[in-house]
Design an enzyme around this catalytic site. Structure first.
Site, PDB file in Angstrom:
ATOM      1  N   ARG A  10       0.851  -1.182   0.000  1.00 42.37           N
ATOM      2  CA  ARG A  10       0.000   0.000   0.000  1.00 42.37           C
ATOM      3  C   ARG A  10       0.893   1.240   0.000  1.00 42.37           C
ATOM      4  O   ARG A  10       2.098   1.145   0.231  1.00 42.37           O
ATOM      5  CB  ARG A  10      -0.906   0.006   1.239  1.00 42.37           C
ATOM      6  CG  ARG A  10      -1.938  -1.104   1.273  1.00 42.37           C
ATOM      7  CD  ARG A  10      -2.609  -1.167   2.639  1.00 42.37           C
ATOM      8  NE  ARG A  10      -3.329   0.074   2.927  1.00 42.37           N
ATOM      9  CZ  ARG A  10      -3.575   0.547   4.149  1.00 42.37           C
ATOM     10  NH1 ARG A  10      -3.139  -0.102   5.211  1.00 42.37           N
ATOM     11  NH2 ARG A  10      -4.257   1.659   4.308  1.00 42.37           N
ATOM     12  N   SER A  12       0.498   4.130   1.971  1.00 40.99           N
ATOM     13  CA  SER A  12       0.546   4.986   3.158  1.00 40.99           C
ATOM     14  C   SER A  12       1.970   5.060   3.695  1.00 40.99           C
ATOM     15  O   SER A  12       2.822   4.222   3.367  1.00 40.99           O
ATOM     16  CB  SER A  12      -0.382   4.437   4.247  1.00 40.99           C
ATOM     17  OG  SER A  12       0.162   3.260   4.822  1.00 40.99           O
ATOM     18  N   LYS A  82      -1.863  -8.079  11.311  1.00 42.08           N
ATOM     19  CA  LYS A  82      -3.169  -7.993  11.963  1.00 42.08           C
ATOM     20  C   LYS A  82      -4.284  -7.679  10.962  1.00 42.08           C
ATOM     21  O   LYS A  82      -5.454  -7.851  11.278  1.00 42.08           O
ATOM     22  CB  LYS A  82      -3.154  -6.950  13.081  1.00 42.08           C
ATOM     23  CG  LYS A  82      -3.045  -5.511  12.628  1.00 42.08           C
ATOM     24  CD  LYS A  82      -3.191  -4.565  13.811  1.00 42.08           C
ATOM     25  CE  LYS A  82      -3.162  -3.118  13.386  1.00 42.08           C
ATOM     26  NZ  LYS A  82      -3.408  -2.193  14.506  1.00 42.08           N
ATOM     27  N   ASP A  83      -3.922  -7.218   9.753  1.00 39.91           N
ATOM     28  CA  ASP A  83      -4.925  -6.952   8.707  1.00 39.91           C
ATOM     29  C   ASP A  83      -5.269  -8.199   7.907  1.00 39.91           C
ATOM     30  O   ASP A  83      -6.209  -8.179   7.110  1.00 39.91           O
ATOM     31  CB  ASP A  83      -4.412  -5.885   7.733  1.00 39.91           C
ATOM     32  CG  ASP A  83      -4.339  -4.505   8.361  1.00 39.91           C
ATOM     33  OD1 ASP A  83      -5.041  -4.271   9.359  1.00 39.91           O
ATOM     34  OD2 ASP A  83      -3.565  -3.673   7.850  1.00 39.91           O
ATOM     35  N   SER A 132     -11.583   1.052  16.350  1.00 38.83           N
ATOM     36  CA  SER A 132     -11.467  -0.377  16.636  1.00 38.83           C
ATOM     37  C   SER A 132     -12.479  -0.797  17.698  1.00 38.83           C
ATOM     38  O   SER A 132     -12.493  -0.249  18.802  1.00 38.83           O
ATOM     39  CB  SER A 132     -10.047  -0.690  17.122  1.00 38.83           C
ATOM     40  OG  SER A 132     -10.020  -1.898  17.843  1.00 38.83           O
ATOM     41  N   ARG A 134     -12.418  -3.528  19.337  1.00 41.60           N
ATOM     42  CA  ARG A 134     -11.636  -4.105  20.438  1.00 41.60           C
ATOM     43  C   ARG A 134     -11.166  -3.023  21.409  1.00 41.60           C
ATOM     44  O   ARG A 134     -11.304  -3.161  22.626  1.00 41.60           O
ATOM     45  CB  ARG A 134     -10.424  -4.854  19.844  1.00 41.60           C
ATOM     46  CG  ARG A 134      -9.406  -5.316  20.885  1.00 41.60           C
ATOM     47  CD  ARG A 134      -8.161  -5.876  20.200  1.00 41.60           C
ATOM     48  NE  ARG A 134      -7.486  -4.884  19.376  1.00 41.60           N
ATOM     49  CZ  ARG A 134      -6.654  -3.963  19.830  1.00 41.60           C
ATOM     50  NH1 ARG A 134      -6.405  -3.865  21.124  1.00 41.60           N
ATOM     51  NH2 ARG A 134      -6.072  -3.102  19.010  1.00 41.60           N
ATOM     52  N   ARG A 135     -10.614  -1.943  20.851  1.00 42.77           N
ATOM     53  CA  ARG A 135     -10.135  -0.863  21.713  1.00 42.77           C
ATOM     54  C   ARG A 135     -11.296  -0.182  22.430  1.00 42.77           C
ATOM     55  O   ARG A 135     -11.192   0.158  23.609  1.00 42.77           O
ATOM     56  CB  ARG A 135      -9.344   0.150  20.887  1.00 42.77           C
ATOM     57  CG  ARG A 135      -7.991  -0.372  20.438  1.00 42.77           C
ATOM     58  CD  ARG A 135      -7.322   0.560  19.452  1.00 42.77           C
ATOM     59  NE  ARG A 135      -5.993   0.082  19.058  1.00 42.77           N
ATOM     60  CZ  ARG A 135      -5.393   0.387  17.917  1.00 42.77           C
ATOM     61  NH1 ARG A 135      -6.009   1.166  17.045  1.00 42.77           N
ATOM     62  NH2 ARG A 135      -4.200  -0.077  17.638  1.00 42.77           N
ATOM     63  N   ARG A 152     -10.602   8.242  11.282  1.00 38.44           N
ATOM     64  CA  ARG A 152     -10.028   7.615  10.095  1.00 38.44           C
ATOM     65  C   ARG A 152      -8.807   8.396   9.633  1.00 38.44           C
ATOM     66  O   ARG A 152      -8.491   9.442  10.155  1.00 38.44           O
ATOM     67  CB  ARG A 152     -11.071   7.560   8.963  1.00 38.44           C
ATOM     68  CG  ARG A 152     -12.216   6.584   9.199  1.00 38.44           C
ATOM     69  CD  ARG A 152     -11.749   5.134   9.308  1.00 38.44           C
ATOM     70  NE  ARG A 152     -10.913   4.734   8.192  1.00 38.44           N
ATOM     71  CZ  ARG A 152     -11.346   4.160   7.071  1.00 38.44           C
ATOM     72  NH1 ARG A 152     -12.631   3.952   6.899  1.00 38.44           N
ATOM     73  NH2 ARG A 152     -10.516   3.790   6.124  1.00 38.44           N
ATOM     74  N   GLY A 153      -8.157   7.835   8.619  1.00 32.24           N
ATOM     75  CA  GLY A 153      -6.945   8.458   8.107  1.00 32.24           C
ATOM     76  C   GLY A 153      -5.719   7.681   8.549  1.00 32.24           C
ATOM     77  O   GLY A 153      -5.783   6.819   9.427  1.00 32.24           O
ATOM     78  N   ASN A 154      -4.579   7.994   7.919  1.00 30.62           N
ATOM     79  CA  ASN A 154      -3.353   7.307   8.320  1.00 30.62           C
ATOM     80  C   ASN A 154      -2.864   7.833   9.667  1.00 30.62           C
ATOM     81  O   ASN A 154      -3.459   8.743  10.251  1.00 30.62           O
ATOM     82  CB  ASN A 154      -2.276   7.443   7.225  1.00 30.62           C
ATOM     83  CG  ASN A 154      -1.955   8.895   6.915  1.00 30.62           C
ATOM     84  OD1 ASN A 154      -1.996   9.750   7.791  1.00 30.62           O
ATOM     85  ND2 ASN A 154      -1.637   9.171   5.659  1.00 30.62           N
ATOM     86  N   THR A 157      -2.174  11.613  10.111  1.00 29.76           N
ATOM     87  CA  THR A 157      -3.437  12.358  10.026  1.00 29.76           C
ATOM     88  C   THR A 157      -4.193  12.287  11.344  1.00 29.76           C
ATOM     89  O   THR A 157      -4.758  13.288  11.813  1.00 29.76           O
ATOM     90  CB  THR A 157      -4.316  11.797   8.887  1.00 29.76           C
ATOM     91  OG1 THR A 157      -3.631  11.976   7.641  1.00 29.76           O
ATOM     92  CG2 THR A 157      -5.657  12.519   8.818  1.00 29.76           C
ATOM     93  N   ARG A 158      -4.206  11.127  11.955  1.00 25.70           N
ATOM     94  CA  ARG A 158      -4.931  10.969  13.222  1.00 25.70           C
ATOM     95  C   ARG A 158      -4.277  11.782  14.337  1.00 25.70           C
ATOM     96  O   ARG A 158      -4.966  12.392  15.155  1.00 25.70           O
ATOM     97  CB  ARG A 158      -4.991   9.488  13.615  1.00 25.70           C
ATOM     98  CG  ARG A 158      -5.779   8.648  12.633  1.00 25.70           C
ATOM     99  CD  ARG A 158      -6.063   7.286  13.212  1.00 25.70           C
ATOM    100  NE  ARG A 158      -6.089   6.270  12.169  1.00 25.70           N
ATOM    101  CZ  ARG A 158      -6.425   5.010  12.370  1.00 25.70           C
ATOM    102  NH1 ARG A 158      -6.744   4.598  13.575  1.00 25.70           N
ATOM    103  NH2 ARG A 158      -6.423   4.138  11.389  1.00 25.70           N
ATOM    104  N   CYS A 247     -12.282  -9.262  12.545  1.00 28.30           N
ATOM    105  CA  CYS A 247     -11.959  -8.062  13.300  1.00 28.30           C
ATOM    106  C   CYS A 247     -13.195  -7.251  13.670  1.00 28.30           C
ATOM    107  O   CYS A 247     -13.082  -6.200  14.286  1.00 28.30           O
ATOM    108  CB  CYS A 247     -10.960  -7.205  12.519  1.00 28.30           C
ATOM    109  SG  CYS A 247      -9.321  -7.942  12.492  1.00 28.30           S
TER     110      CYS A 247
END
Length: 300
Positions: A10, A12, A82-83, A132, A134-135, A152-154, A157-158, A247
């Site tokens: 990818r 990113s 994890k993806d 998430s 889970r979080r 959202r965002g990379n 960005t977050r 997930c």
């Protein structure tokens, strides 16, 4: 191998770090490589309104790269493990896994939102950004006064959204933050213990994928393989598979092996992101049936 290895990735910043790290490791083993950037469904802006628990683990960040592998456009792919769906696509195989970076989740708190005496030094009724499930479940278990908002965002960005005041705190994987070497001097960082705030299965690990029939590439990637990491992530991902939730399920699993070879597993599960959290802790001298036993306890 006399050809240049084509690595699918990818685009990113974090994905490129992962791919460039892999290039260095291949170079150290004597192999030349180049990066082929592939846009995945998860990178598509039309999915920005979806929270990650709706899309992770379903191939949103891997399918297009896998398609490129099957077409022969690339020789190998680098993924965040994890993806990865727990079942490999037909014709493809995970040929190797990387070292494991810090598997923990970190909570980044704006300095303006710090309040002494509160848990995590985070003010009452905070707005916390995470997409998430889970979080969310584990955060609400610790701070039921929190309002959880999707983000959202990379990774950069977050962090920018946090600094701009959209959230009082955000939660991110420690591995991504450390790999990108982001400047976190402007925030208060809470570093969770993965045995207490349980991460996603295989968090902090890179997965190297090839075509099943490409025996040459599979042999090359053995130079990058960490068998001790594979031993614990196999257990974590097997539990995820047995829980049949992907997930979308608020499931955390973390396994480590001690010096004597014993396995220790910590798992956390909720029926939904806003449901009570169940935790399981189990140890065994062998990996045999360990995942099955943990899954059985989680299902009770």
């Amino acid at each position: 191998m006399d050809r240049t290895i084509r690595i699918g990735t990818r685009g990113s910043k974090l994905a490129l770090w992962q791919a460039e790290f892999t290039q260095v490791k291949l170079q150290e083993a004597g192999y030349a490589s180049e990066l082929i950037i592939i846009k995945t469904t998860g990178d598509n802006t039309q999915h920005l309104n979806l929270s990650f628990d709706k899309i992770e683990g379903k191939g949103f960040f891997t399918k297009e790269i896998e398609d490129a592998l099957l077409r022969g456009d690339v020789d190998m792919a680098v993924h965040s493990m994890k993806d990865m769906p727990t079942s490999s696509s037909e014709g493809l195989v995970l040929s190797a896994v990387s070292y494991r970076d810090n598997p923990s989740d970190w909570l980044l708190v704006r300095k303006e939102s710090i309040q002494e005496g509160q848990l995590f030094q985070l003010k009452q009724n905070p707005i916390i950004g995470t997409s998430s499930a889970r979080r969310k479940a584990q955060l609400l278990d610790l701070r039921p006064d929190a309002t959880l908002k999707d983000i959202r965002g990379n990774v950069p960005t977050r962090v920018d959204k946090l600094m701009q005041g959209e959230f009082d705190a955000i939660m991110l994987a420690a591995a991504g933050l450390s790999r990108l070497e982001l400047d976190l001097s402007g925030v208060h960082v809470i570093k969770f213990d993965p045995r207490e705030f349980v991460p996603a299965p295989a968090q902090g690990v890179l997965a190297y994928q090839t075509c099943t029939e490409d025996k040459v590439m599979r042999k090359v990637l053995q130079h990058l393989h960490h068998s001790e990491v594979s031993a614990v992530t196999n257990i974590e991902r097997r539990i995820l598979q047995l829980m049949e939730g992907g997930c979308q399920m608020p499931l955390g699993v973390y396994c480590e092996q001690d010096a004597a070879g014993n396995y220790h597993v910590w798992a956390s599960k909720a029926a939904a992101w806003n449901a009570p959290v169940k935790k399981v802790r189990m140890s065994s001298s062998t990996s045999y049936m360990l995942a099955e036993k943990v899954a059985e306890e989680l299902k009770k």
